[in-house]
Design an enzyme around this catalytic site. Structure first.
Site, PDB file in Angstrom:
ATOM      1  CG  MET A  37      38.534  39.025  35.200  1.00 51.13           C
ATOM      2  SD  MET A  37      37.551  40.253  34.336  1.00 51.13           S
ATOM      3  CE  MET A  37      38.094  41.742  35.128  1.00 51.13           C
ATOM      4  CG  HIS A  86      44.465  37.963  41.713  1.00 51.07           C
ATOM      5  ND1 HIS A  86      45.143  38.992  41.105  1.00 51.07           N
ATOM      6  CD2 HIS A  86      43.166  38.080  41.321  1.00 51.07           C
ATOM      7  CE1 HIS A  86      44.304  39.703  40.372  1.00 51.07           C
ATOM      8  NE2 HIS A  86      43.092  39.180  40.494  1.00 51.07           N
ATOM      9  CD  GLN A 121      33.768  40.785  34.766  1.00 51.91           C
ATOM     10  OE1 GLN A 121      33.480  39.598  34.769  1.00 51.91           O
ATOM     11  NE2 GLN A 121      34.399  41.362  35.789  1.00 51.91           N
ATOM     12  CG  ASP A 125      36.030  43.162  43.246  1.00 52.98           C
ATOM     13  OD1 ASP A 125      35.982  44.109  42.458  1.00 52.98           O
ATOM     14  OD2 ASP A 125      37.083  42.522  43.467  1.00 52.98           O
ATOM     15  CB  SER A 138      43.132  46.949  41.796  1.00 59.01           C
ATOM     16  OG  SER A 138      42.524  46.981  40.512  1.00 59.01           O
ATOM     17  NE  ARG A 178      39.211  47.901  36.771  1.00 60.29           N
ATOM     18  CZ  ARG A 178      38.649  47.948  35.575  1.00 60.29           C
ATOM     19  NH1 ARG A 178      39.075  48.817  34.693  1.00 60.29           N
ATOM     20  NH2 ARG A 178      37.649  47.149  35.264  1.00 60.29           N
TER      21      ARG A 178
END
Ligand code: AMP
Length: 286
Positions: A30, A37, A61, A154, A188, A190
């Site tokens: 994303m 990543h 999602q 995840d 993350s 986030r």
């Protein structure tokens, strides 16, 4: 590096690679890329002739429109990082062009939900894993036969992905270890939204997981005791706990398993300063 703005173009590119007998390593993301990543990209490059990455913030999602709006995005920097990493093709798209056959894809319902859509993330974020399933099915149909790379961070999602791939039959799934910051905090996208003090509080997640691992190493096998230990380790006025628990990784159950044998997955999900964070750790005998 090719940048394609629709899944239709990506499908043609992937078909062409296979015609040339090249194996494809595929990393769905994303965006707002970080070293977690990039570790997947590196592994995909090692195992395959070409690497394809998708960047799509999947609205299906997100169970809160505020969370979707606040999700970090930086396409320019992502493309620069992927170019540097030697990626062959990056693609993106809109919900409409991922689902051209569906009049209003924002209302899409999965008709065949996977077994992993039960408990934990499924309970705390209703619709989230269904949204992941819907898009991942499309992403795999777009890329076609390939090796798909996913992060253990995840964990429940990896179970879902394995089920989708098994149904599709021509995708091999490789799950890669969680990449952490020096503090132990799982990387993350986030994390960008964490204040300095929230970032420091967030290190409690990995500490809690390690406390469970220590107990496991000392012979603790009682699921309730391990769950209590995780909950206790996360007690902090700045932390709202969604869950802190254990599951049998090979036999997923919506609730706490009655017993644990030689393997367990400790999983935590919390909100700190309005940012939702998840992490997990395999508890296992060496
Ligand atoms: P996302 O962009 O968050 O949807 O993540 C894309 C992929 O990167 C997923 O397979 C994630 O599990 C994986 N990923 C995210 N963070 C990490 C991390 N810290 N370590 C390893 N993989 C990760």
């Amino acid at each position: 590096m090719k940048f394609l703005s629709t899944p239709a173009e990506a499908r043609v590119w992937c078909q062409d690679q296979r015609k040339r007998n090249r194996t494809i390593g595929y990393v769905p993301t994303m965006g707002a890329l970080h070293d977690g990543h990039l570790a997947l990209v590196k592994r995909a490059a090692r195992d395959n002739d070409v690497v394809c990455v998708s960047i799509f913030v999947n609205p299906l999602q997100f169970n809160s429109s505020e969370d979707l709006e606040k999700y970090p995005r930086d396409m320019e920097q992502d493309l620069a990082l992927l170019r540097q990493a030697g990626v062959s093709m990056v693609y993106t798209g809109t919900l409409q062009n991922f689902f051209p056959d569906i009049p209003d894809p924002s209302q899409i319902k999965v008709t065949n939900p996977c077994r992993a859509i039960a408990g934990l993330e499924a309970e705390l974020r209703p619709g989230h894993l269904e949204g992941v399933q819907a898009i991942v099915e499309r992403l795999f149909q777009t890329v076609g036969p390939c090796r798909g790379y996913f992060g253990e961070k995840d964990f429940q999602q990896t179970l879902l992905i394995r089920e989708i791939a098994a149904r599709q039959g021509d995708i091999e799934i490789i799950v890669c270890p969680t990449v952490r910051e020096q503090s132990g905090l799982a990387m993350s996208s986030r994390n960008q939204r964490l204040s300095t003090s929230a970032r420091s509080t967030a290190t409690r997640l990995y500490q809690a997981l390690n406390a469970a691992n220590d107990a496991w190493s000392n012979g603790q096998r009682d699921p309730r005791a391990l769950q209590s230990l995780l909950m206790d380790a996360l007690q902090d006025p700045a932390i709202t706990i969604d869950y802190a628990t254990v599951r049998d990784p090979d036999n997923w159950t919506p609730g706490l398993p009655e017993t644990l044998d030689n393997k367990a997955q400790a999983l935590v999900a919390v909100t700190i300063d309005g940012v939702r964070l998840i992490d997990n750790l395999r508890l296992a005998q060496d």
